[in-house]
Design a protein around this motif. Structure first.
Motif, mmCIF file in Angstrom:
data_model
loop_
_atom_site.group_PDB
_atom_site.id
_atom_site.type_symbol
_atom_site.label_atom_id
_atom_site.label_comp_id
_atom_site.label_asym_id
_atom_site.label_seq_id
_atom_site.Cartn_x
_atom_site.Cartn_y
_atom_site.Cartn_z
ATOM 1 N N ARG A 1 -7.365 -26.085 11.653
ATOM 2 C CA ARG A 1 -7.175 -27.202 12.585
ATOM 3 C C ARG A 1 -6.412 -26.673 13.793
ATOM 4 N N SER A 2 -6.944 -26.915 14.966
ATOM 5 C CA SER A 2 -6.386 -26.318 16.176
ATOM 6 C C SER A 2 -5.046 -26.927 16.566
ATOM 7 N N ARG A 3 -4.217 -26.099 17.217
ATOM 8 C CA ARG A 3 -2.889 -26.503 17.651
ATOM 9 C C ARG A 3 -2.769 -26.396 19.169
ATOM 10 N N LYS A 4 -1.715 -26.964 19.709
ATOM 11 C CA LYS A 4 -1.501 -26.942 21.151
ATOM 12 C C LYS A 4 -1.141 -25.553 21.676
ATOM 13 N N ASP A 5 -0.734 -24.659 20.781
ATOM 14 C CA ASP A 5 -0.409 -23.306 21.233
ATOM 15 C C ASP A 5 -1.612 -22.384 21.228
ATOM 16 N N ASP B 1 -6.050 -29.527 20.905
ATOM 17 C CA ASP B 1 -5.449 -29.639 19.576
ATOM 18 C C ASP B 1 -6.162 -30.663 18.702
ATOM 19 N N ASP C 1 -3.960 -23.907 12.342
ATOM 20 C CA ASP C 1 -3.387 -24.027 11.006
ATOM 21 C C ASP C 1 -4.539 -23.977 10.011
#
Length: 386
Positions: free
Chosen positions: A343-347, A247, A351
């Motif tokens: 922008r990367s996410r934990k899932d 993330d 975004d």
């Protein structure tokens, strides 16, 4: 109504150091083949011949030769720039057409290649603006030791310097190398405002894991103190990085699976249903999907597999792709695409934090977007997404 059967090649490395990305590209291409073959109005049936060069550069040329020897005139394939450059002379000599479906460093144009992935003004130029404006002008560059890493870092360096910033260091590692301790220590020593990552495959995944772990051991929030930005980070690779380090990274691309449009939702739904084992839908999968769709429509309109007639036909195509409207520039055979930054996410998704309002004309040689940068024309005007 009878349909014309047309063999095409699908040449993607599904195994080896960048096999995850290659598999996602193959999946996207196969999904498009299924949709084309179900569309009775097109009057053609694509018969894919699939080959796996296994991430070995030496395997690409004989693989391309075998496909052309089998009577195939159109091949959708290659991920790395080194593999593309390895096969282009064969396509030019044998009068066949490569449909290249991935982002690349630019500074190339071949009459035997249709480029459906992002050109440097689609990903590098907007990312340089974004990083300089949001984080500062002191960059650290790391890349795989081949043309993608060299040229991407060169373009970023020139863009940052033109804005009054500087590249503190460039580090290169062999494709597939996973030992990143020295690179990480150099970042801590030099204290850049951001890190630009042009590593590929397993090297990239190892770097993200090692850097996040080293930051945590020092009590540093890597996401905010040392943001990492790439032009080749996509959803399948986030899973390869793993939940502890996936993330907070920035990626400059033309497609993210989180785009909330009917076309994108339909693409992701069909992709997930067709390939439940993954890898996840991504920009690379979408570019391969678009390449096959454009190829099929061009074959239909041309009424032949002849290269010159197909190339004339592809310059007239326009499709509503998962990323938005896509067409081909007849001057360069590169695609009009819509730049975005995520922008990367934990899932395992992104975004979208900035995007262009419309498709942008390809500029593979950065002619329109390089002189001088503060007064240049033709680069995407990104809007910040709240």
């Amino acid at each position: 109504m009878s349909r014309i059967r047309i063999p095409i090649g699908l040449m993607f490395s599904q195994t080896g150091s960048y096999g995850t990305v290659g598999q996602s590209m193959l999946n996207g291409a196969l999904l498009a083949c299924c949709e084309v073959n179900e569309d009775r109005k097109l009057g053609i049936e694509l018969e894919p011949m699939i080959a796996d060069p296994a991430s070995r550069l030496s395997a690409y040329a004989p693989t391309a030769e075998n496909m052309i020897d089998a009577g195939i005139r159109h091949v959708v394939g290659c991920y790395t720039s080194s593999s593309r450059k390895e096969v282009i002379p064969i396509f030019e000599k044998r009068d066949a057409l490569l449909w290249y479906p991935t982002h690349y460093e630019g500074f190339e144009s071949s009459e035997n290649v249709v480029y459906t992935g992002a050109a440097p003004n689609h990903h590098l130029s907007p990312l340089i603006d974004f990083l300089f404006n949001h984080f500062g002008g002191r960059a650290f560059c790391v890349g795989s030791n081949y043309i993608w890493g060299w040229e991407s870092n060169r373009t970023l360096r020139e863009g940052i310097q033109a804005r009054g910033g500087m590249v503190l260091a460039e580090r290169y590692v062999a494709v597939g190398e996973t030992e990143m301790d020295r690179v990480v220590e150099s970042i801590f020593d030099l204290k850049p405002d951001f890190v630009f990552n042009a590593l590929i495959g397993e090297s990239s995944y190892a770097f993200f894991r090692a850097f996040r772990k080293a930051c945590e051991e020092r009590g540093i929030d890597q996401r905010t103190r040392f943001p990492v930005a790439s032009c080749n980070l996509s959803e399948p690779e986030l899973k390869e990085i793993g939940p502890d380090a996936m993330d907070g990274h920035f990626s400059s691309s033309v497609y993210f699976a989180s785009i909330d449009t009917p076309e994108s939702r339909a693409f992701v739904s069909a992709y997930d249903a067709g390939f439940p084992e993954g890898p996840a839908a991504s920009a690379e999968a979408e570019a391969a999907f678009v390449a096959v769709k454009l190829l099929a429509q061009s074959l239909h309109d041309a009424g032949t597999t002849d290269l010159q007639q197909v190339k004339r036909a592809v310059s007239r195509q326009m499709i509503d792709a998962p990323q938005g409207r896509v067409s081909i520039d007849p001057e360069t055979l590169h695609a009009f695409l819509t730049p975005r930054i995520g922008r990367s996410r934990k899932d395992g998704q992104f975004d979208i934090v900035a995007e262009s309002n419309a498709p942008v004309r390809p500029d593979p040689y950065l002619i329109r977007s390089s002189a001088p940068l503060e007064a240049r024309h033709g680069r995407p005007a990104l809007r910040v997404v709240s």
